[in-house]
Design a protein around this motif. Structure first.
Motif, PDB file in Angstrom:
ATOM      1  N   GLU A 149      24.412  -7.401 -35.622  1.00 56.56           N
ATOM      2  CA  GLU A 149      25.216  -6.251 -36.026  1.00 56.56           C
ATOM      3  C   GLU A 149      25.748  -6.419 -37.450  1.00 56.56           C
ATOM      4  N   LEU A 150      26.157  -7.628 -37.794  1.00 54.05           N
ATOM      5  CA  LEU A 150      26.630  -7.885 -39.151  1.00 54.05           C
ATOM      6  C   LEU A 150      25.489  -7.779 -40.165  1.00 54.05           C
ATOM      7  N   LYS A 151      24.290  -8.180 -39.744  1.00 52.87           N
ATOM      8  CA  LYS A 151      23.120  -8.062 -40.616  1.00 52.87           C
ATOM      9  C   LYS A 151      22.836  -6.594 -40.918  1.00 52.87           C
ATOM     10  N   GLU A 152      22.942  -5.731 -39.918  1.00 51.50           N
ATOM     11  CA  GLU A 152      22.720  -4.297 -40.114  1.00 51.50           C
ATOM     12  C   GLU A 152      23.708  -3.698 -41.109  1.00 51.50           C
ATOM     13  N   LEU A 153      24.896  -4.284 -41.189  1.00 54.35           N
ATOM     14  CA  LEU A 153      25.928  -3.807 -42.116  1.00 54.35           C
ATOM     15  C   LEU A 153      25.853  -4.502 -43.474  1.00 54.35           C
ATOM     16  N   ASN A 154      24.857  -5.378 -43.638  1.00 59.18           N
ATOM     17  CA  ASN A 154      24.718  -6.172 -44.871  1.00 59.18           C
ATOM     18  C   ASN A 154      25.967  -6.993 -45.152  1.00 59.18           C
ATOM     19  N   TYR A 155      26.553  -7.529 -44.110  1.00 58.21           N
ATOM     20  CA  TYR A 155      27.762  -8.339 -44.242  1.00 58.21           C
ATOM     21  C   TYR A 155      27.422  -9.617 -45.002  1.00 58.21           C
ATOM     22  N   SER A 156      28.178  -9.892 -46.059  1.00 59.52           N
ATOM     23  CA  SER A 156      27.907 -11.089 -46.853  1.00 59.52           C
ATOM     24  C   SER A 156      29.180 -11.890 -47.117  1.00 59.52           C
ATOM     25  N   ASN A 157      30.199 -11.649 -46.322  1.00 57.68           N
ATOM     26  CA  ASN A 157      31.450 -12.385 -46.496  1.00 57.68           C
ATOM     27  C   ASN A 157      31.450 -13.631 -45.627  1.00 57.68           C
ATOM     28  N   ARG A 158      32.586 -14.160 -45.329  1.00 61.97           N
ATOM     29  CA  ARG A 158      32.696 -15.438 -44.634  1.00 61.97           C
ATOM     30  C   ARG A 158      32.784 -15.288 -43.120  1.00 61.97           C
ATOM     31  N   ILE A 159      32.130 -16.220 -42.434  1.00 61.86           N
ATOM     32  CA  ILE A 159      32.251 -16.349 -40.982  1.00 61.86           C
ATOM     33  C   ILE A 159      32.704 -17.782 -40.734  1.00 61.86           C
ATOM     34  N   LEU A 160      33.832 -17.933 -40.068  1.00 66.48           N
ATOM     35  CA  LEU A 160      34.388 -19.259 -39.793  1.00 66.48           C
ATOM     36  C   LEU A 160      34.345 -19.538 -38.298  1.00 66.48           C
ATOM     37  N   PHE A 161      33.836 -20.684 -37.930  1.00 66.03           N
ATOM     38  CA  PHE A 161      33.884 -21.125 -36.549  1.00 66.03           C
ATOM     39  C   PHE A 161      35.102 -22.030 -36.432  1.00 66.03           C
ATOM     40  N   SER A 162      36.185 -21.437 -35.993  1.00 62.15           N
ATOM     41  CA  SER A 162      37.429 -22.190 -35.893  1.00 62.15           C
ATOM     42  C   SER A 162      38.302 -21.540 -34.833  1.00 62.15           C
ATOM     43  N   GLY A 163      39.506 -21.222 -35.166  1.00 58.04           N
ATOM     44  CA  GLY A 163      40.399 -20.625 -34.183  1.00 58.04           C
ATOM     45  C   GLY A 163      41.277 -21.686 -33.550  1.00 58.04           C
ATOM     46  N   PHE A 164      41.705 -21.435 -32.343  1.00 54.06           N
ATOM     47  CA  PHE A 164      42.611 -22.357 -31.652  1.00 54.06           C
ATOM     48  C   PHE A 164      41.822 -23.281 -30.740  1.00 54.06           C
ATOM     49  N   VAL A 165      40.846 -23.982 -31.323  1.00 62.00           N
ATOM     50  CA  VAL A 165      39.982 -24.863 -30.545  1.00 62.00           C
ATOM     51  C   VAL A 165      39.871 -26.223 -31.225  1.00 62.00           C
ATOM     52  N   GLU A 166      39.295 -27.156 -30.511  1.00 67.85           N
ATOM     53  CA  GLU A 166      39.042 -28.491 -31.060  1.00 67.85           C
ATOM     54  C   GLU A 166      38.158 -28.351 -32.290  1.00 67.85           C
ATOM     55  N   CYS A 226      48.878 -29.442 -31.454  1.00 72.49           N
ATOM     56  CA  CYS A 226      49.447 -29.306 -32.790  1.00 72.49           C
ATOM     57  C   CYS A 226      50.679 -28.401 -32.741  1.00 72.49           C
ATOM     58  N   SER A 227      51.717 -28.778 -33.436  1.00 73.63           N
ATOM     59  CA  SER A 227      52.983 -28.044 -33.369  1.00 73.63           C
ATOM     60  C   SER A 227      52.868 -26.610 -33.879  1.00 73.63           C
ATOM     61  N   PHE A 228      51.929 -26.338 -34.780  1.00 78.44           N
ATOM     62  CA  PHE A 228      51.782 -25.000 -35.353  1.00 78.44           C
ATOM     63  C   PHE A 228      50.862 -24.096 -34.521  1.00 78.44           C
ATOM     64  N   CYS A 229      50.254 -24.638 -33.492  1.00 78.19           N
ATOM     65  CA  CYS A 229      49.262 -23.903 -32.710  1.00 78.19           C
ATOM     66  C   CYS A 229      49.887 -23.316 -31.446  1.00 78.19           C
TER      67      CYS A 229
END
Length: 91
Positions: A72-89, A44-47
């Motif tokens: 570790e995120l559970k211990e911090l009560n993290y409730s925001n977004r986790i995205l499986f993405s990045g510069f991969v297929e 991709c041209s933008f990647c």
């Protein structure tokens, strides 16, 4: 001049998602993006992968590391977004 129409939406997500860490060490990220592998067959041209000098590392993130992060995120009560993405297929 280009104005990204999603800027206001993104600003609201970030503003509403920041939380203090335990012991006041700072805010938690609004979004955590995980690049689960180093593999992608697209150019991709933008990647950054489209750059011929990009270092392609064809490895996958271990289940142990994902589990450690989740705990570790559970211990911090993290409730925001986790995205499986990045510069991969994407699929």
């Amino acid at each position: 001049m280009y104005f990204d129409p999603s800027i206001n939406r993104k600003r609201n997500i970030v503003t509403n998602s920041l939380k203090d860490l335990k012991n006041n060490k700072g805010p938690l990220p609004a979004i955590i993006e995980i690049s689960e592998s180093g593999m992608c067959n697209r150019k991709c041209s933008f990647c950054p992968r489209s750059d011929p000098s990009y270092n392609h590392v064809n490895e996958f993130i271990s289940f142990f590391l994902l589990e450690k992060l989740a705990n570790e995120l559970k211990e911090l009560n993290y409730s925001n977004r986790i995205l499986f993405s990045g510069f991969v297929e994407p699929l």
